[in-house]
Design an enzyme around this catalytic site. Sequence first.
Site, PDB file in Angstrom:
ATOM      1  N   LYS A   1      -8.874   3.494  -2.701  1.00 64.83           N
ATOM      2  CA  LYS A   1      -9.161   3.125  -1.442  1.00 64.83           C
ATOM      3  C   LYS A   1     -10.269   3.808  -1.613  1.00 64.83           C
ATOM      4  CE  LYS A   1      -7.323   1.615   2.980  1.00 64.83           C
ATOM      5  NZ  LYS A   1      -6.290   2.276   3.876  1.00 64.83           N
TER       6      LYS A   1
ATOM      7  N   CYS B   1      -5.491  -2.528   2.256  1.00 63.40           N
ATOM      8  CA  CYS B   1      -5.840  -2.361   4.221  1.00 63.40           C
ATOM      9  C   CYS B   1      -7.358  -2.668   4.991  1.00 63.40           C
ATOM     10  CB  CYS B   1      -5.341  -1.301   4.603  1.00 63.40           C
ATOM     11  SG  CYS B   1      -4.519  -1.238   6.026  1.00 63.40           S
TER      12      CYS B   1
ATOM     13  N   GLU C   1       1.064  -0.877  -0.186  1.00 63.48           N
ATOM     14  CA  GLU C   1      -0.137  -0.293  -0.008  1.00 63.48           C
ATOM     15  C   GLU C   1       0.691   1.172  -0.143  1.00 63.48           C
ATOM     16  OE1 GLU C   1      -3.176   2.395   3.131  1.00 63.48           O
ATOM     17  OE2 GLU C   1      -2.218   0.438   3.854  1.00 63.48           O
TER      18      GLU C   1
END
Length: 315
Positions: free
Chosen positions: A138, A172, A47
């Site tokens: 995200k 995540c 990430e």
Amino acid sequence: MVSYKNPVIAAVQAAPVLFDLEKSLEKVKAYTKKAADKGADIVVFPESFLPAYPRGLNFGAVIGSRTDAGRKDFARYAKQSVAVPSRATEILGDIAKEHQIYLIIGVTERDAEWSDTTLYCTVLFFAPDGKLLGKHRKIKPTASERLIWGEGDGSTLPVFDTPFGKIGALICWENYMPLARAYMYTKGVQLYFAPTADARDSWQATMRHIAMEGRCFVIGVNQYVTKSMYPNDLASYDELETAPEEMCAGGSVIVDPLGNIIAGPVWGEEEILVAELDLDKITEAKYDFDPVGHYARNDIFQLYVNEKRQTPRAD
């Protein structure tokens, strides 16, 4: 039934040269070469590998107040981030093409279309011919991440069909969003990438659960970061004063569709995790549980996803 080649996956647990895009791109080149030399068909980075996951920093923000030092650090971070497209994405494409691999990498993306300053936590997908296949932004940054990253929308939730199976990624703590995972399963994801910044032991359980729930291979990849890697000329460097020397211990792992760990987890060092995946294991695993097939109960449950791209104006 589509016939896919069994891929060799390389998960790169490393840190960039924090806050330095050019030097970090050099590190991507070096690690990709090492992975390719190990026979990798697909290479995945953590990430926000470019230019950094800014762990431990708050950019001078508390409720009701921001500092000048924090604003300077944010501007520095934004300047080093990756516009799409840009010279940086051309370099990444060239790296993928040079080694004839699929390159999947987490970046902090600078909005190149509307604002040039809003940032997103993004995964970029490059094909072996160097083409940028697409990206995933995200959709929900966690906690203080919301100070620096905007929210993606349903238009960047891709799953790509490749000779090595269908590939996709959630980033995540998106992986704790049940409906986001369900959407990935409905798109047929077989190689499920989970670039993260979570080095807790509980994350390992998450990776194994998703593999069993989705009946897919899960590749969790994290950075290994120490405080000494941070540039000491950050305007708000004092925010790191109480941080431990080992700021992110890693924990990268590769899990098969029945939840068995086949590589890793690796802790406390930079490392390339390599595994050859037997895609027949997916069919074997779905014999008794297929989340979007015989176990779906579509007569009871329906999933709606808004895939429309959201823009600041109505055209």
